[in-house]
Design a protein around this motif. Structure first.
Motif, mmCIF file in Angstrom:
data_model
loop_
_atom_site.group_PDB
_atom_site.id
_atom_site.type_symbol
_atom_site.label_atom_id
_atom_site.label_comp_id
_atom_site.label_asym_id
_atom_site.label_seq_id
_atom_site.Cartn_x
_atom_site.Cartn_y
_atom_site.Cartn_z
ATOM 1 N N GLU A 1 -20.274 43.064 184.130
ATOM 2 C CA GLU A 1 -19.182 44.222 184.220
ATOM 3 C C GLU A 1 -18.975 44.645 185.618
ATOM 4 O OE1 GLU A 1 -21.672 44.353 182.204
ATOM 5 O OE2 GLU A 1 -22.419 46.326 182.138
ATOM 6 N N ASP A 2 -19.879 44.504 186.377
ATOM 7 C CA ASP A 2 -19.929 45.263 187.524
ATOM 8 C C ASP A 2 -19.805 44.132 188.872
ATOM 9 O OD1 ASP A 2 -20.559 47.733 186.586
ATOM 10 O OD2 ASP A 2 -22.830 47.469 186.880
ATOM 11 N N SER B 1 -16.787 33.888 186.044
ATOM 12 C CA SER B 1 -16.335 34.229 184.614
ATOM 13 C C SER B 1 -14.947 33.457 184.682
ATOM 14 C CB SER B 1 -16.272 35.498 184.646
ATOM 15 O OG SER B 1 -15.278 36.207 185.809
ATOM 16 N N CYS C 1 -22.517 36.152 185.823
ATOM 17 C CA CYS C 1 -22.788 36.883 187.134
ATOM 18 C C CYS C 1 -23.132 36.042 188.158
ATOM 19 C CB CYS C 1 -24.450 37.311 186.746
ATOM 20 S SG CYS C 1 -24.352 38.574 185.246
#
Ligand SMILES: Cc1ncc(COP(=O)(O)O)c(C=O)c1O
Length: 387
Positions: free
Chosen positions: A336-337, A354, A362
């Motif tokens: 998410e980062d 993604s 990642c």
């Protein structure tokens, strides 16, 4: 002989890689441009000269493609890849993406299942979904950054989902594999057994690195009746803006369908400058290609060295083909980062794992077709901001 590469600072031009980045979803405009697959080097001098001559002549009327256009491509495929094509098999499409969009449409019916191997170049997915076909994914197996094919899964998906078409990425973007003859033979035999047509996207086929050799799908065996290949000079010689691609259709029935489709959409050919550039590149661009291959290998080694020192838990997949490095930063960042870390903190415009439809939350994809200075700068930003 090799040709000296000419670096161009593309900031302040219309290059999508470097400019107006916030318009296409990045957090701001001033990021280091390392995402889309084009290069920061001018095309070969033979291309620039041919285009200068054409510009000087100055008449941009209706032209035939130069005779050298098909001839030089056929000679290139034969001498560089051992693939003997024939002028009757060749057709035009403006881009490779356009080419495989058309082919998905021609080789399947609405609702039919189309197989791809994820993670993969994202338009493979949109070509299926935009045209009302059913997307079926066979995930590549990632073993410590080294990717392989799960043949059992590949065949099971074909059978259980009743797959009609398989889109192959060869070499494979983003994971950088050049498929071996054995791997291709096994996939093709499975496709033959279940009546699956193959679209082989070989746009990266000239990027053969560290001794790996690309095997054109058309040389794997007797698959002409079920195989089409799409390729182009655009990646090889940095000509994407000129929009010339080759669709190779050995089968006459598929050619007829293709020609009927082209009549409908009425895109019979490209612009004169694209033809001139492609013919010049395939005729005189081999020395330039040698230089770019050396640069990509050096940049791959540089990135590995820097990350091995500064981010030792980053996993860089072996680069066999393409000029795109595939790096797993899972040891340093949570999924998410990713965007915040790469864009806000590191100031990098990259492609994210993604985006490629598989299990790579990642990963980043870094474009190596640039200078060592830019690779160094990217590595420094990653190291300083992630540890
Ligand atoms: C596998 C693959 N196919 C096609 C393309 C783009 O092709 P085109 O610009 O000719 O549509 C790319 C560009 O990165 C690619 O990686």
């Amino acid at each position: 002989m090799s040709e000296q590469l000419v670096f161009r600072d593309r900031r302040g031009t219309n290059a999508v890689k470097w400019n107006s980045l916030s318009r296409i979803g990045f957090c701001r405009d001033d990021l280091l441009g390392m995402w889309v697959a084009d290069m920061d080097f001018a095309s070969p001098e033979c291309v620039r000269k041919a285009l200068r001559d054409a510009a000087e002549f100055g008449v941009f009327g209706y032209d035939f493609p130069p005779e050298a256009y098909n001839e030089a491509f056929i000679a290139w495929e034969k001498s560089h890849h051992g693939y003997e094509t024939s002028p009757e098999w060749l057709r035009f499409s403006p881009g490779v993406v356009t080419g495989f969009y058309w082919l998905v449409r021609l080789l399947s019916e609405p609702g039919d299942a189309v197989l791809i191997q994820t993670p993969v170049y994202y338009p493979f997915m949109s070509a299926v979904e935009d045209q009302g076909r059913r997307l079926v994914k066979s995930e590549l197996v990632n073993n410590g950054g080294v990717y392989s094919i799960d043949f059992e899964d590949f065949e099971r998906k074909i059978v259980t989902e009743n797959v009609r078409v398989f889109i192959l990425c060869s070499p494979h973007n983003p994971i950088g594999r050049i498929w071996t003859r054995e791997e291709l033979s096994e996939m093709f035999a499975i496709c033959r057994c279940h009546g699956v047509k193959i679209i082989s996207d070989e746009i990266h086929h000239d990027f053969e690195l560290f001794g790996h050799r690309h095997i054109p799908a058309g040389t794997v065996g007797d698959y002409d009746d079920m195989l089409v290949t799409v390729t182009a000079p655009s990646k090889t010689f940095n000509l994407a803006g000129l929009q010339n691609s080759f669709v190779i259709l050995p089968d006459s029935a598929i050619r007829e369908k293709f020609d009927a489709h082209v009549r409908e959409v009425h895109i019979n050919g490209g612009n004169s400058l694209g033809y001139i550039a492609a013919a010049a590149a395939y005729t005189g661009g081999a020395g330039w290609l040698r230089s770019i291959l050396r640069t990509v290998e050096e940049n791959d080694a540089l990135l590995r060295r820097r990350l091995a020192e500064g981010l030792p838990k980053a996993v860089i997949s072996p680069l066999e083909g393409t000029y795109l490095s595939w790096v797993d930063l899972g040891a340093y960042i949570a999924p998410e980062d990713m965007k915040k870390a790469m864009e806000d903190r590191c100031g990098l415009a990259l492609d994210y794992g993604s985006q490629f439809g598989g299990n790579a939350p990642c990963h980043i994809r870094i474009n190596l077709a640039t200078t060592a200075e830019i690779i160094n700068e990217a590595a420094t930003r990653l190291i300083e901001n992630l540890v």
